[in-house]
Motif scaffolding. Structure first.
Motif, mmCIF file in Angstrom:
data_model
loop_
_atom_site.group_PDB
_atom_site.id
_atom_site.type_symbol
_atom_site.label_atom_id
_atom_site.label_comp_id
_atom_site.label_asym_id
_atom_site.label_seq_id
_atom_site.Cartn_x
_atom_site.Cartn_y
_atom_site.Cartn_z
ATOM 1 N N LYS A 213 -3.306 -23.092 -24.889
ATOM 2 C CA LYS A 213 -4.008 -21.805 -24.875
ATOM 3 C C LYS A 213 -4.626 -21.557 -23.493
ATOM 4 C CE LYS A 213 -7.575 -19.129 -27.262
ATOM 5 N NZ LYS A 213 -8.695 -19.170 -28.220
ATOM 6 N N ALA A 214 -5.352 -22.542 -22.989
ATOM 7 C CA ALA A 214 -6.003 -22.396 -21.683
ATOM 8 C C ALA A 214 -4.956 -22.211 -20.585
ATOM 9 C CB ALA A 214 -6.871 -23.611 -21.384
ATOM 10 N N PHE A 215 -3.836 -22.927 -20.713
ATOM 11 C CA PHE A 215 -2.759 -22.846 -19.727
ATOM 12 C C PHE A 215 -2.207 -21.422 -19.662
ATOM 13 C CE2 PHE A 215 0.640 -24.093 -17.104
ATOM 14 C CZ PHE A 215 1.830 -23.624 -17.623
ATOM 15 N N LEU A 216 -1.955 -20.855 -20.827
ATOM 16 C CA LEU A 216 -1.418 -19.494 -20.877
ATOM 17 C C LEU A 216 -2.399 -18.491 -20.269
ATOM 18 C CD1 LEU A 216 0.115 -19.498 -24.474
ATOM 19 C CD2 LEU A 216 1.377 -19.435 -22.335
ATOM 20 N N TYR A 217 -3.669 -18.668 -20.579
ATOM 21 C CA TYR A 217 -4.659 -17.741 -20.031
ATOM 22 C C TYR A 217 -4.820 -17.903 -18.522
ATOM 23 C CZ TYR A 217 -6.085 -15.715 -24.441
ATOM 24 O OH TYR A 217 -6.092 -15.001 -25.606
ATOM 25 N N LYS A 218 -4.587 -19.084 -18.022
ATOM 26 C CA LYS A 218 -4.639 -19.291 -16.573
ATOM 27 C C LYS A 218 -3.505 -18.526 -15.905
ATOM 28 C CE LYS A 218 -6.945 -23.741 -16.050
ATOM 29 N NZ LYS A 218 -6.797 -25.187 -15.856
ATOM 30 N N VAL B 25 -14.917 -12.022 -18.096
ATOM 31 C CA VAL B 25 -15.766 -12.904 -18.904
ATOM 32 C C VAL B 25 -16.027 -12.319 -20.284
ATOM 33 C CG1 VAL B 25 -16.929 -14.196 -17.084
ATOM 34 C CG2 VAL B 25 -17.857 -11.981 -17.773
ATOM 35 N N ILE B 26 -16.220 -11.001 -20.355
ATOM 36 C CA ILE B 26 -16.455 -10.393 -21.673
ATOM 37 C C ILE B 26 -15.223 -10.566 -22.544
ATOM 38 C CG2 ILE B 26 -16.692 -8.203 -22.881
ATOM 39 C CD1 ILE B 26 -18.710 -7.312 -20.893
ATOM 40 N N THR B 27 -14.061 -10.296 -21.947
ATOM 41 C CA THR B 27 -12.814 -10.403 -22.711
ATOM 42 C C THR B 27 -12.603 -11.829 -23.194
ATOM 43 O OG1 THR B 27 -11.883 -8.650 -21.325
ATOM 44 C CG2 THR B 27 -10.339 -9.924 -22.644
ATOM 45 N N MET B 28 -12.796 -12.780 -22.298
ATOM 46 C CA MET B 28 -12.535 -14.166 -22.678
ATOM 47 C C MET B 28 -13.565 -14.686 -23.670
ATOM 48 S SD MET B 28 -11.348 -15.637 -18.977
ATOM 49 C CE MET B 28 -10.460 -17.075 -19.484
ATOM 50 N N ARG B 29 -14.809 -14.209 -23.552
ATOM 51 C CA ARG B 29 -15.848 -14.734 -24.427
ATOM 52 C C ARG B 29 -15.797 -14.110 -25.804
ATOM 53 N NH1 ARG B 29 -18.249 -17.416 -27.149
ATOM 54 N NH2 ARG B 29 -20.509 -17.753 -27.336
ATOM 55 N N PHE B 30 -15.742 -12.797 -25.885
ATOM 56 C CA PHE B 30 -15.911 -12.113 -27.162
ATOM 57 C C PHE B 30 -14.626 -11.617 -27.791
ATOM 58 C CE2 PHE B 30 -19.895 -11.338 -24.736
ATOM 59 C CZ PHE B 30 -20.691 -12.181 -25.485
ATOM 60 N N ILE B 31 -13.568 -11.562 -26.997
ATOM 61 C CA ILE B 31 -12.280 -11.123 -27.562
ATOM 62 C C ILE B 31 -11.352 -12.324 -27.741
ATOM 63 C CG2 ILE B 31 -10.218 -9.732 -27.093
ATOM 64 C CD1 ILE B 31 -12.058 -7.683 -25.740
ATOM 65 N N ASP B 32 -11.298 -13.176 -26.715
ATOM 66 C CA ASP B 32 -10.427 -14.348 -26.815
ATOM 67 C C ASP B 32 -11.098 -15.520 -27.507
ATOM 68 O OD1 ASP B 32 -8.501 -12.954 -25.337
ATOM 69 O OD2 ASP B 32 -9.448 -13.548 -23.465
ATOM 70 N N LEU C 216 6.526 -21.713 -31.317
ATOM 71 C CA LEU C 216 5.355 -21.642 -32.198
ATOM 72 C C LEU C 216 4.127 -21.174 -31.414
ATOM 73 C CD1 LEU C 216 5.545 -24.808 -34.492
ATOM 74 C CD2 LEU C 216 5.539 -22.418 -35.213
ATOM 75 N N VAL C 217 3.954 -21.756 -30.252
ATOM 76 C CA VAL C 217 2.821 -21.361 -29.391
ATOM 77 C C VAL C 217 2.946 -19.898 -29.013
ATOM 78 C CG1 VAL C 217 1.806 -21.685 -27.110
ATOM 79 C CG2 VAL C 217 2.401 -23.669 -28.486
ATOM 80 N N PHE C 218 4.165 -19.492 -28.682
ATOM 81 C CA PHE C 218 4.390 -18.090 -28.302
ATOM 82 C C PHE C 218 3.960 -17.163 -29.434
ATOM 83 C CE2 PHE C 218 7.560 -14.638 -28.920
ATOM 84 C CZ PHE C 218 7.090 -13.767 -27.955
ATOM 85 N N ARG C 219 4.438 -17.457 -30.634
ATOM 86 C CA ARG C 219 4.135 -16.571 -31.756
ATOM 87 C C ARG C 219 2.664 -16.637 -32.163
ATOM 88 N NH1 ARG C 219 9.999 -18.119 -33.611
ATOM 89 N NH2 ARG C 219 11.031 -16.375 -32.576
ATOM 90 N N GLU C 220 2.030 -17.732 -31.857
ATOM 91 C CA GLU C 220 0.616 -17.867 -32.203
ATOM 92 C C GLU C 220 -0.269 -17.105 -31.225
ATOM 93 O OE1 GLU C 220 -0.616 -21.906 -32.472
ATOM 94 O OE2 GLU C 220 -2.744 -21.386 -32.543
ATOM 95 N N HIS C 221 0.145 -17.045 -29.966
ATOM 96 C CA HIS C 221 -0.750 -16.508 -28.936
ATOM 97 C C HIS C 221 -0.333 -15.183 -28.325
ATOM 98 C CE1 HIS C 221 -3.323 -19.999 -28.886
ATOM 99 N NE2 HIS C 221 -2.269 -20.786 -28.807
ATOM 100 N N HIS C 222 0.876 -14.696 -28.651
ATOM 101 C CA HIS C 222 1.318 -13.509 -27.900
ATOM 102 C C HIS C 222 0.447 -12.285 -28.192
ATOM 103 C CE1 HIS C 222 3.088 -12.401 -31.619
ATOM 104 N NE2 HIS C 222 4.342 -12.248 -31.301
#
Lengths: 177, 423
Positions: free
Chosen positions: A60-65, A133-140, A12-18
């Motif tokens: 979510k944070a784990f995946l982005y790390k 930072v731009i990607t994480m702030r305004f895209i993610d 579920l997490v995979f399909r939500e965040h991929h």
């Protein structure tokens, strides 16, 4: 069974965040193919971690790390970035004097689609920390505090970096136009 | 007009998304990986059964118990590209039970899931080389029949052509990656051809060896063309002196190119050292000494590349690393040969590829190699015995420094030839 629940939850997490992870990787690398590779590797590593008994509080944070570390590994192969970072940091003070905020005036008519394309092209060309930072702030959609948690920096550092990154991107887009 | 950049960043993000095909591929890879590596506890019984056979999870019998649908594709790609022999079907040859699975399942699926051009090119080159390794194994066991030989040759040619096509396409986007791939493939083809020449006492692989030389020549031309284009591109950018920004970008590009080649070279050196540790005890002492010398030379070349990089001499750094990579990749081909064979030292592959379009096994009175160009990186000769078609031996104490000497070689005892060598 508990294991089935875990597998189901992971999927579920995979399909939500991929999709969002792919988007993040795309704007960080500028390459669709690399973004796909990185997204795949991120989930494989995440599964390895889960399989190893690791506990994840914030998926979510784990995946982005994980994604961030993979991208850092890639940047480390390109040593030039460290030189860029230094020079960009110095230049950002000049950029900040020339402009304020993310809103700027232009006398010429801007084609919206053209500008969107230019943002897609130019964003990955920013120095890595600015792009991140731009990607994480305004895209993610992460808050400065969440970004700070992921990157290990303070919230103040993230806020300053965001301002400089936006200024830099605006300057690059102005040159393009 | 006022433009809110953040708004446009968000719009740019909205238009960037996975396609349906990409989503399906990602989904398949991840779910298959999860199935292959399930959580501990649920599948312990299965894992115990699978690992009991030869103690290797990837043993042939274990494949009977594993649903093909859950084959770990990402792992297959990684294993194939890494050259690991631990995956049992990967080590099979024509006639073995799992060879059809190796070719029709593993390789085709792996090819389909290699996303980037670079991955595709590397994958196809690796598969092409695997055909040659299979031919060598069969030839050493005197099992290389005409039918199998023809099929292996056809498959090798097809894969090599794909690798060439992908590399040519890659050159347009990433010249450094294309040059690295082509250098590696070219040198390995040369080594495979040499292995076959020594192993095949029945003459079964003569046609295959001609085919290898043809493909190697094509790869060589592609590489030289790519290098030429990269130099022209760099020079033309250097000439734009009025634009300092472009010069900075060019310098960064050269540095990036050199750094990437350095990483590949160091990885290849590690692999060669690891392989030598595994098979070194089975080699004759003379061969073992040659291997050690070649590894040492590769390490020295890599160190030289580091020094050039430090001094911001990116072109020379790139070439030093490239030669280190070519040297060790080639050595790895020899070390993986099915039986102990003589290891040919490395000549300048750019010239030797053309020379080898002639029959290598014919007697030759002398081979007169033209003076190489004056560049110190164009040719390397290593300080150990030099064998020319096994008919002559020359010991030389020429070191891999900038020095030019004439060497006299007694060939076949009927006369003497000379070779001018530029180092």
């Amino acid at each position: 069974m508990k294991e089935k629940d875990t597998e189901g939850a992971f999927l579920l997490v995979f399909r939500e965040h991929h999709d969002s992870l792919f988007r993040h990787a795309f704007f960080r690398t500028g390459s669709r193919e690399r973004a796909l590779d990185l997204t795949q590797d991120t989930f494989i590593k995440a599964w390895d971690y889960v399989r190893g008994g690791g506990e994840i509080k914030q998926f979510k944070a784990f995946l982005y790390k994980i994604m961030r570390n993979l991208i850092i590994d890639e940047y480390r192969r390109k040593k030039t970035q460290s030189l860029d970072d230094m020079s960009e940091e110095k230049r950002s003070f000049v950029d900040a004097e020339l402009a304020e905020g993310s809103v700027w005036e232009t006398e010429t008519h801007i084609d919206e689609q053209d500008l969107i394309l230019k943002v897609q092209e130019q964003l990955p060309k920013l120095p890595p920390q600015y792009c991140a930072v731009i990607t994480m702030r305004f895209i993610d959609g992460f808050s400065p505090k969440e970004i700070a948690d992921i990157t290990g920096d303070t919230e103040n550092v993230i806020s300053v970096r965001l301002h400089r990154a936006i200024t830099k991107l605006r300057t690059m887009l102005s040159y393009e136009n | 007009m006022k433009i809110n950049l953040i708004e446009y960043i968000k719009k740019a993000a909205e238009s960037t998304t996975l396609s349906t095909v990409e989503q399906e591929k990602l989904d398949r890879v991840v779910t298959e990986y999860m199935a292959m590596k399930p959580l501990r506890g649920v599948s312990e019984v299965d894992r115990a059964r699978l690992t009991s056979v030869r103690g290797n999870f990837f043993s042939p019998l274990s494949l009977l118990h594993v649903n093909k649908k859950y084959m770990p594709i990402a792992i297959i790609i990684a294993l194939i590209l890494s050259g690991s022999a631990s995956y049992a079907a990967e080590g099979s040859v024509p006639g073995d039970l799992f060879y059809p699975m190796k070719v029709s399942v593993n390789e085709n699926v792996g090819s389909a899931l290699a996303f980037s051009l670079e991955s595709k090119a590397a994958f196809e080159a690796k598969i092409a080389e695997r055909r040659l390794a299979e031919a060598a194994k069969l030839a050493s066991d005197h099992k290389l029949t005409g039918d199998v030989n023809a099929k292996l040759s056809k498959n090798f040619a097809g894969r090599a052509d794909l690798a060439l096509a992908h590399t040519k396409e890659l050159e347009k986007k990433n010249a450094s990656a294309a040059i690295g791939l082509a250098s590696n493939f070219e040198s390995n083809l040369d080594a495979h051809e040499s292995v076959l020449a020594q192993i095949d006492t029945d003459g079964d692989t003569n046609d295959l060896r001609v085919l290898i030389r043809q493909k190697a020549l094509l790869v060589s031309k592609l590489r030289m063309n790519a290098e030429g284009n990269a130099n022209v591109s760099a020079e033309s950018k250097d000439n734009l002196k009025e634009n300092k920004g472009d010069n900075n970008i060019n310098a960064h590009l050269k540095e990036e190119t050199a750094v990437l080649m350095g990483l590949k070279a160091k990885a290849s050196i590690r692999e060669a050292q690891s392989l030598f540790t595994q098979v070194g005890s089975k080699l004759e002492s003379a061969t073992s000494a040659k291997v050690t010398a070649q590894i040492d030379s590769a390490v020295a070349l890599s160190a030289k590349g580091d020094a050039f990089l430090e001094a911001k001499n990116f072109s020379d750094a790139f070439h030093s690393y490239q030669w280190a990579l070519v040297t060790t990749n080639r050595l790895t081909v020899y070390l993986k040969a099915p039986k102990s064979i003589d290891i040919k030292i490395l000549f300048d592959d750019r010239k030797s590829t053309e020379l080898k379009s002639n029959e290598r096994t014919q007697d030759s009175d002398s081979k007169e190699l033209e003076d190489r160009d004056e560049s110190p990186r164009s040719m390397q000769i290593f300080p150990f015995d030099l064998n020319i078609d096994g008919k002559a031996e020359v010991k030389t104490d020429i070191k891999t420094e900038t020095k030019v000497e004439d060497i006299k070689i007694d060939v076949g005892g009927s006369g003497s030839g000379s070779i001018k060598v530029g180092i």
